[in-house]
Design a protein around this motif. Structure first.
Motif: not given
Length: 389
Positions: A273-276, A299-300, A310-312
């Protein structure tokens, strides 16, 4: 699945080591200048501990999430820029506020704290390239152009927290509001209830992403005002038709992330999941699974199930810290390029020790002060943000 943090390595295809290369596809200003200093002398830990203990409740140390771990360990509170400014204001008993962040953050702390409190920035060179992209004289010149065009009465200024006290003061004088990355939609909703257009400073990407992704505007509703071009590079018709007039500014770290970064990590890590952060470019935000502020990202990841990947897309110090804090999850930096916030990282342990020991000796180093008139109007814009529904 468990994971151990792996520093992005020197690959033949991707890595630009700090200070050893440039990326011509990046926005201006997003190179990685200089090597980070080596880890501090362990003796400095004992000196910082002793100085902080000697000061006791007289000092309150704030640490931004993007600070390196050797500094964060001495912070009384960690957070994003606005959370830290609020925390400073909530400690009236603290004589000294030592802000481990960048210049605009220390300015906001000075605006929100009492007249008897003194705000210290351990290194005055810790600035913010984004904040520096909006200079008061340029912004006032743009406002004069809006006046000449007869549209200024329709325009409400909104500035991101990541701006100088001068820009916050300008916004306050012109009945606008400050926003953060977590309340930008509320701030824009407030502004559009009072005008037909928003003049958004200084981060074009946060303004565009909020308007288009969160509020349903079209990209054509947004125009980019470039202060280095005559009339901002725009025609009178473009300015009259626009709903969002975006200042040409950006974050030098978040501007590194590209759509290719997203594609590459999806190919390499199935199910990731990509979170930016919303300071990323619009095409990156559109391709991500989730978008949110620094606090949202933290928080996520805390709430994510064990074994998830996760890719941040945000500053590397925070991504590494989260990966080490959650070894049951696979947390990685979105880009294969190592790029810290070079100005944020100027606050290192030697500078913090020096600042604390100066305070112990009865000297106040690197005090940040905002003049009374600017502070009054900037406080008005900040208070308006606090009053947002």
């Amino acid at each position: 699945m468990t994971s151990t943090w792996t520093e992005p390595g020197n690959t033949a295809t991707a890595l630009l080591l700090l200070g050893r290369g440039t990326d011509p596809a990046s926005e201006r200003g997003v190179d990685c200048p200089g090597e980070l200093p080596a880890p501090s002398d362990p003796d400095l830990v004992a000196r910082a501990t002793a100085a902080k203990a000697a000061l006791g409740d007289r000092v309150f140390v704030l640490g931004h999430h993007y600070q390196r771990d050797e500094v964060i360990q001495f912070a009384d509170v960690t957070g994003d820029s606005f959370k830290l400014a609020r925390e400073a204001a909530a400690r009236p008993e603290a004589e000294f506020i030592v802000f481990c962040g960048v210049h605009f953050m220390a300015e906001s702390a000075d605006i929100l704290t009492g007249p008897d409190q003194r705000v210290v920035l351990p290194d005055l060179a810790a600035g913010c390239s984004m904040a520096d992209m909006a200079v008061l004289g340029q912004v006032e010149a743009a406002w004069d152009e809006f006046t000449d065009l007869g549209i200024v009465g329709d325009v409400v200024p909104v500035t991101y927290m990541n701006s100088s006290a001068d820009i916050k003061g300008f916004v306050g004088r012109n009945n606008g509001v400050v926003c953060t990355s977590s309340n930008a939609e509320r701030a824009l909703t407030w502004a559009f209830e009072r005008g037909q257009k928003v003049f958004f400073l200084p981060d074009q990407h946060l303004g565009r992403n909020t308007a288009v992704r969160e509020m349903g505007f079209d990209l054509d509703d947004c125009v980019l005002y470039d202060p280095h071009k005559p009339h901002g590079g725009l025609t009178p018709e473009q300015l009259r038709d626009a709903k969002m007039i975006l200042w040409r500014g950006h974050c030098s770290v978040h501007g590194r992330f590209t759509i290719d970064s997203v594609r590459e990590v999806r190919e390499r890590v199935p199910g990731v999941r990509v979170l930016v952060h919303p300071e990323c470019k619009h095409e990156v935000v559109r391709a991500a699974d989730e978008v949110g502020s620094t606090e949202y990202i933290i928080k996520a990841l805390e709430a994510a199930p064990a074994g998830s990947a996760w890719a941040i897309g945000t500053e590397l110090n925070l991504v590494r810290r989260m990966a080490l804090a959650h070894p049951d999850k696979q947390i990685m930096f979105l880009d294969r390029t190592v790029c810290y916030c070079s100005t944020m990282n100027r606050i290192d342990l030697p500078h913090l020790v020096w600042a604390l020991e100066e305070l112990v000796a009865g000297r106040v180093p690197n005090q940040i002060t905002v003049d009374a008139d600017t502070a009054k109007h900037a406080r008005s814009a900040l208070d308006q943000m606090l009053a947002l529904p």
